[in-house]
Design an enzyme around this catalytic site. Sequence first.
Site, PDB file in Angstrom:
ATOM      1  N   GLY A 245      11.126 -48.922 -15.789  1.00 30.71           N
ATOM      2  CA  GLY A 245       9.977 -49.353 -14.815  1.00 30.71           C
ATOM      3  C   GLY A 245       8.613 -47.941 -14.731  1.00 30.71           C
ATOM      4  O   GLY A 245       8.728 -47.726 -12.564  1.00 30.71           O
ATOM      5  N   ALA A 246       8.008 -47.778 -15.453  1.00 30.73           N
ATOM      6  CA  ALA A 246       7.240 -46.187 -15.207  1.00 30.73           C
ATOM      7  C   ALA A 246       5.787 -47.078 -15.461  1.00 30.73           C
ATOM      8  O   ALA A 246       4.985 -45.807 -15.951  1.00 30.73           O
ATOM      9  CB  ALA A 246       7.967 -45.869 -16.104  1.00 30.73           C
ATOM     10  N   ASN A 247       5.685 -47.840 -14.792  1.00 27.44           N
ATOM     11  CA  ASN A 247       3.842 -48.622 -15.235  1.00 27.44           C
ATOM     12  C   ASN A 247       3.610 -48.076 -13.586  1.00 27.44           C
ATOM     13  O   ASN A 247       2.751 -48.503 -13.387  1.00 27.44           O
ATOM     14  CB  ASN A 247       4.020 -49.806 -15.358  1.00 27.44           C
ATOM     15  CG  ASN A 247       4.842 -51.153 -14.126  1.00 27.44           C
ATOM     16  OD1 ASN A 247       6.159 -50.998 -14.168  1.00 27.44           O
ATOM     17  ND2 ASN A 247       4.010 -51.341 -13.590  1.00 27.44           N
TER      18      ASN A 247
ATOM     19  N   GLY B 118       4.428 -46.075  -9.637  1.00 20.30           N
ATOM     20  CA  GLY B 118       4.962 -44.828  -8.512  1.00 20.30           C
ATOM     21  C   GLY B 118       5.646 -44.085  -9.275  1.00 20.30           C
ATOM     22  O   GLY B 118       4.831 -43.390  -9.965  1.00 20.30           O
TER      23      GLY B 118
ATOM     24  N   GLY C  67       7.934 -43.840 -11.612  1.00 21.38           N
ATOM     25  CA  GLY C  67       8.007 -43.825 -12.415  1.00 21.38           C
ATOM     26  C   GLY C  67       6.596 -43.264 -13.279  1.00 21.38           C
ATOM     27  O   GLY C  67       7.024 -42.502 -14.260  1.00 21.38           O
TER      28      GLY C  67
ATOM     29  N   TYR D 233      20.105 -52.737  -0.735  1.00 21.42           N
ATOM     30  CA  TYR D 233      19.732 -51.996  -1.597  1.00 21.42           C
ATOM     31  C   TYR D 233      20.710 -50.608  -1.773  1.00 21.42           C
ATOM     32  O   TYR D 233      21.149 -50.560  -2.370  1.00 21.42           O
ATOM     33  CB  TYR D 233      18.690 -51.513  -0.923  1.00 21.42           C
ATOM     34  CG  TYR D 233      18.051 -49.797  -1.638  1.00 21.42           C
ATOM     35  CD1 TYR D 233      17.347 -49.989  -2.370  1.00 21.42           C
ATOM     36  CD2 TYR D 233      17.547 -49.590  -0.806  1.00 21.42           C
ATOM     37  CE1 TYR D 233      16.719 -48.887  -3.967  1.00 21.42           C
ATOM     38  CE2 TYR D 233      16.882 -47.973  -1.346  1.00 21.42           C
ATOM     39  CZ  TYR D 233      16.890 -47.833  -3.176  1.00 21.42           C
ATOM     40  OH  TYR D 233      16.440 -46.832  -3.429  1.00 21.42           O
TER      41      TYR D 233
END
Length: 245
Positions: free
Chosen positions: A8-10, A12, A14, A164
């Site tokens: 999930g590094a694309n 924010g 990440g 969450y």
Amino acid sequence: MKSVLITGANKGIGFETAKQLLQQGFYVYLGSRDLTNGNEAVEKLKQEGLTNVETVELDVTNENSVKAAREAIGKKTTELDILINNAGINGGMSYTALEANSDQFLKTFDTNVFGVARVTQAFIDLLKKATAPRIVNVSTSVGSLTLQSDPNWPAYDYAKYAVYGASKAALNMYTVHLAYELRDTNIKVNAVCPGYTKTDFTNHNGGEVSTAAKRIIKYALIDENGPSGKFFSEETNPETGEIPW
């Protein structure tokens, strides 16, 4: 050159974590569920002169996608130094324990818990071959049973985080067991809360993303004397960082 996989590094936290690790000399495998978004993120980094990075299409909720990512990275390297399980979803805002439906719980757990297990199991062989491998599971202080059940805790009335929070509490338990199973290896595993941060996840409320990334990286780079099987939130406990499960 040491390597790191960040899910999930694309965007924010990440993305910022990837950027800072590139600046520190790591080769970054930038995991992204959507390949186009991942490629755009990589291009942004390369425009800043950070070239030791490549996109890995990785949907943590899809077994075949995880296996394909493992195969792709395995063709590039025989070992992986750091795994940062960053990909996560909030389950929807303002959904309480009585309002959220089962599909919301299942979808959130699939990403935040099952996804971490899928990725960790897929890449554990590459991690075991590294000299000082580290696993960071990105968690949250609202996943602490001890804190969340305390009426004096600032987030005590955050009922909207029921889905969450429950998923992150489960992730924390997974972290405890993972650290236990790896206790006789050189792999260190910790859960880290980056803090309330200005991203899409929080509608851009909170602290700076650069600070959040530094908190994650700190525990990704601990030495052989560093902790394992612990839960850290420097936002909550600025003195030692450690918080109760």
